[in-house]
Motif scaffolding. Structure first.
Motif, short mmCIF file in Angstrom:
data_model
loop_
_atom_site.label_atom_id
_atom_site.label_comp_id
_atom_site.label_asym_id
_atom_site.label_seq_id
_atom_site.Cartn_x
_atom_site.Cartn_y
_atom_site.Cartn_z
N MET A 170 0.84 -1.17 0.00
CA MET A 170 0.00 0.00 0.00
C MET A 170 0.89 1.24 0.00
SD MET A 170 -3.20 0.54 2.37
CE MET A 170 -3.79 2.09 2.82
N ARG A 171 0.50 2.22 -0.80
CA ARG A 171 1.30 3.45 -0.92
C ARG A 171 1.06 4.38 0.25
NH1 ARG A 171 1.39 6.30 -6.63
NH2 ARG A 171 3.08 7.33 -5.57
N LYS A 172 2.11 5.06 0.60
CA LYS A 172 2.02 6.05 1.67
C LYS A 172 1.42 7.34 1.09
CE LYS A 172 4.90 8.29 5.10
NZ LYS A 172 6.26 8.45 5.61
N VAL A 173 0.50 7.93 1.81
CA VAL A 173 -0.17 9.15 1.37
C VAL A 173 0.79 10.34 1.54
CG1 VAL A 173 -2.14 10.68 1.73
CG2 VAL A 173 -2.41 8.22 2.00
#
Length: 101
Positions: free
Chosen positions: A1-4
């Motif tokens: 999951m990508r970091k915001v």
């Protein structure tokens, strides 16, 4: 999951960096005026001389000024290298050896 990404924080950091760079530029310009002895001139004379330099269209004249400025900084560098660091004016970092463009 990508970091915001926090775009607001990145923008604040860039604005802070831009402010710091502008403050450093203003400080260096003040040190330049002082080190050249131009602080002895009244503000109107100094401003007039700078405006004339900016408006000058002669490449030969600008090159002569550039060479004279480079020689000034080289001369200051040699004097400072002879162990006379206490006699230098300014107290902060000076751009010796750099040629402003």
């Amino acid at each position: 999951m990508r970091k915001v990404r926090d775009y607001d924080a990145e923008l604040r950091a860039l604005n802070d960096k831009a402010k710091a760079l502008k403050a450093r530029k203003v400080q260096q310009l003040g040190e330049l005026v002082t080190s050249t002895g131009a602080d002895a001139l009244d503000l109107d004379t100094l401003a007039g001389a700078l405006i004339a330099a900016v408006e000058s269209a002669s490449a030969d004249e600008r090159e002569a000024w550039r060479a004279k400025g480079a020689a000034f900084f080289q001369q200051r560098g040699r004097r400072a290298g002879k162990g006379n660091a206490g006699g230098r004016q300014g107290g902060g970092e000076t751009p010796t050896g750099e040629t402003p463009r």
